[in-house]
Motif scaffolding. Structure first.
Motif, PDB file in Angstrom:
ATOM      1  N   UNK A   1       0.871  -1.173   0.000  1.00  0.00           N
ATOM      2  CA  UNK A   1       0.000   0.000   0.000  1.00  0.00           C
ATOM      3  C   UNK A   1       0.910   1.226   0.000  1.00  0.00           C
ATOM      4  N   UNK A   2       0.720   2.132  -0.962  1.00  0.00           N
ATOM      5  CA  UNK A   2       1.473   3.385  -1.016  1.00  0.00           C
ATOM      6  C   UNK A   2       0.563   4.499  -0.507  1.00  0.00           C
ATOM      7  N   UNK A   3       0.844   5.006   0.683  1.00  0.00           N
ATOM      8  CA  UNK A   3      -0.020   5.983   1.344  1.00  0.00           C
ATOM      9  C   UNK A   3       0.690   7.333   1.424  1.00  0.00           C
ATOM     10  N   UNK A   4      -0.013   8.406   1.008  1.00  0.00           N
ATOM     11  CA  UNK A   4       0.559   9.748   1.085  1.00  0.00           C
ATOM     12  C   UNK A   4       1.607  10.033   0.036  1.00  0.00           C
ATOM     13  N   UNK A   5       1.560   9.332  -1.084  1.00  0.00           N
ATOM     14  CA  UNK A   5       2.542   9.522  -2.150  1.00  0.00           C
ATOM     15  C   UNK A   5       2.197  10.737  -3.018  1.00  0.00           C
ATOM     16  N   UNK A   6       3.115  11.096  -3.918  1.00  0.00           N
ATOM     17  CA  UNK A   6       2.977  12.302  -4.729  1.00  0.00           C
ATOM     18  C   UNK A   6       3.371  12.020  -6.167  1.00  0.00           C
TER      19      UNK A   6
ATOM     20  N   UNK B   1      -0.266   0.538 -12.414  1.00  0.00           N
ATOM     21  CA  UNK B   1      -0.786  -0.433 -11.452  1.00  0.00           C
ATOM     22  C   UNK B   1      -2.271  -0.708 -11.715  1.00  0.00           C
ATOM     23  N   UNK B   2      -2.615  -1.328 -12.836  1.00  0.00           N
ATOM     24  CA  UNK B   2      -4.024  -1.593 -13.139  1.00  0.00           C
ATOM     25  C   UNK B   2      -4.651  -2.509 -12.087  1.00  0.00           C
ATOM     26  N   UNK B   3      -5.841  -2.148 -11.663  1.00  0.00           N
ATOM     27  CA  UNK B   3      -6.536  -2.944 -10.660  1.00  0.00           C
ATOM     28  C   UNK B   3      -6.320  -2.487  -9.235  1.00  0.00           C
ATOM     29  N   UNK B   4      -5.277  -1.670  -9.015  1.00  0.00           N
ATOM     30  CA  UNK B   4      -5.040  -1.143  -7.673  1.00  0.00           C
ATOM     31  C   UNK B   4      -6.110  -0.111  -7.335  1.00  0.00           C
ATOM     32  N   UNK B   5      -6.455  -0.011  -6.068  1.00  0.00           N
ATOM     33  CA  UNK B   5      -7.446   0.961  -5.609  1.00  0.00           C
ATOM     34  C   UNK B   5      -6.754   2.294  -5.336  1.00  0.00           C
ATOM     35  N   UNK B   6      -7.361   3.388  -5.794  1.00  0.00           N
ATOM     36  CA  UNK B   6      -6.811   4.715  -5.552  1.00  0.00           C
ATOM     37  C   UNK B   6      -7.713   5.539  -4.659  1.00  0.00           C
TER      38      UNK B   6
ATOM     39  N   UNK C   1       7.992 -10.023  -6.798  1.00  0.00           N
ATOM     40  CA  UNK C   1       6.685 -10.522  -7.191  1.00  0.00           C
ATOM     41  C   UNK C   1       5.538  -9.939  -6.393  1.00  0.00           C
ATOM     42  N   UNK C   2       5.753  -8.750  -5.802  1.00  0.00           N
ATOM     43  CA  UNK C   2       4.755  -8.150  -4.918  1.00  0.00           C
ATOM     44  C   UNK C   2       4.044  -7.011  -5.647  1.00  0.00           C
ATOM     45  N   UNK C   3       2.712  -7.071  -5.761  1.00  0.00           N
ATOM     46  CA  UNK C   3       1.972  -6.013  -6.456  1.00  0.00           C
ATOM     47  C   UNK C   3       1.628  -4.838  -5.547  1.00  0.00           C
ATOM     48  N   UNK C   4       1.375  -3.689  -6.153  1.00  0.00           N
ATOM     49  CA  UNK C   4       0.840  -2.529  -5.444  1.00  0.00           C
ATOM     50  C   UNK C   4      -0.686  -2.642  -5.479  1.00  0.00           C
ATOM     51  N   UNK C   5      -1.309  -2.646  -4.312  1.00  0.00           N
ATOM     52  CA  UNK C   5      -2.749  -2.869  -4.223  1.00  0.00           C
ATOM     53  C   UNK C   5      -3.544  -1.621  -3.881  1.00  0.00           C
ATOM     54  N   UNK C   6      -2.887  -0.599  -3.312  1.00  0.00           N
ATOM     55  CA  UNK C   6      -3.588   0.608  -2.867  1.00  0.00           C
ATOM     56  C   UNK C   6      -2.648   1.797  -2.982  1.00  0.00           C
ATOM     57  N   UNK C   7      -3.195   2.930  -3.442  1.00  0.00           N
ATOM     58  CA  UNK C   7      -2.424   4.171  -3.539  1.00  0.00           C
ATOM     59  C   UNK C   7      -3.282   5.314  -3.042  1.00  0.00           C
ATOM     60  N   UNK C   8      -2.673   6.261  -2.322  1.00  0.00           N
ATOM     61  CA  UNK C   8      -3.393   7.471  -1.925  1.00  0.00           C
ATOM     62  C   UNK C   8      -2.517   8.685  -2.162  1.00  0.00           C
TER      63      UNK C   8
END
Length: 272
Positions: free
Chosen positions: A99-104, A166-171, A146-153
């Motif tokens: 999960x990438x939180x608080x990214x820019x 990151x297709x399919x990841x939640x934004x 082999x680890x996907x990104x599942x969430x971005x904010x």
């Protein structure tokens, strides 16, 4: 299911000025509290969704921003630097998703506080011809495990930038950018509620995601903010000067490539 939460500060709701990202002033103290709240929201959501373990990587600046005494006690925290994997440290510990939180957004875009790794030294970073920001670079690093990104904010510019990667990841959109230091932001409490709900949903979505990878061999083209910085970075024997402010180097993996960029970033402090 083990989740790695990588937390930055520029994409946090309410953060819109560089002063809020630098230690030593009241604005930063408030922003790091908001950063901690968003991390906690992601932790709560991950556990509510069925995660068994959560690691939180403090990924901004000196990597010592989160208020650990306020962090959800169920999670473990990766803090301090230097570390070989930087913003993605912990991915090697058998994680299932990031999960990438608080990214820019990446450098030279209209996102809030947009930059790539080092705003005073790096103008652009291209890997095999594709320009990437921190999310793309570190997402590809996670992909080597082999680890996907599942969430971005973060802001709307950041989400538009990363959606194709990151297709399919939640934004989760925490704010809408109106330039480098202006935005319309959600209230921190509202942003946290949305992050928590998304973090819960993202756990169930992990198995459907594919990790982002870049096929080798890898070549990085780095454009610096000034020719003097290129002078400095080209002291490294692996680099090739392209023009006054552009250099290239090869790498055998994204880990090696990111480590090189972080070494250049550290070297740049000589010129400040």
């Amino acid at each position: 299911m083990k989740i790695l939460i990588s937390t930055d500060i520029e994409g946090v709701a309410g953060v819109t000025h560089a002063e809020q990202t630098r230690s030593g002033n009241p604005e930063y103290e408030r922003a790091r509290a908001w950063m901690t709240d968003e991390a906690n929201a992601a932790i709560r959501g991950a556990f509510a969704g069925g995660a068994s373990d959560v690691l939180v990587n403090d990924s901004h600046g000196g990597f010592r921003n989160l208020l650990l005494d306020r962090l959800d006690a169920r999670a473990q925290t990766i803090t301090g630097k230097p570390r070989y994997l930087g913003m993605m440290a912990g991915v090697e510990q058998d994680c299932d998703a990031v999960y990438m939180i608080g990214y820019h957004a990446r450098a030279q875009t209209a996102g809030v506080l947009a930059h790539t790794i080092n705003s005073l030294a790096f103008r652009s970073v291209r890997v095999n011809g594709t320009e990437l920001g921190e999310a793309g670079l570190y997402g590809a690093l996670a992909g080597e495990w082999g680890v996907p990104v599942a969430l971005l904010s973060g802001d709307d510019v950041f989400l538009a930038e990363t959606a194709p990667i990151f297709p399919g990841a939640i934004g989760v959109e925490t704010k809408r950018a109106f330039g480098n230091a202006a935005c319309t932001s959600l209230a921190p409490s509202r942003a946290c509620a949305l992050i928590e709900a998304a973090a819960r949903a993202a756990v169930a979505n992990v198995r459907a995601l594919r990790a982002f990878t870049i096929a080798g061999p890898l070549e990085c083209e780095l454009t610096t903010q000034t020719p003097g910085q290129a002078d400095l970075f080209c002291q490294w024997p692996q680099t090739r000067r392209i023009d006054g402010s552009t250099l290239r180097f090869g790498a055998d993996s994204m880990q090696s490539l990111v480590r090189m960029l972080n070494c250049f970033s550290a070297m740049s402090f000589m010129l400040r």
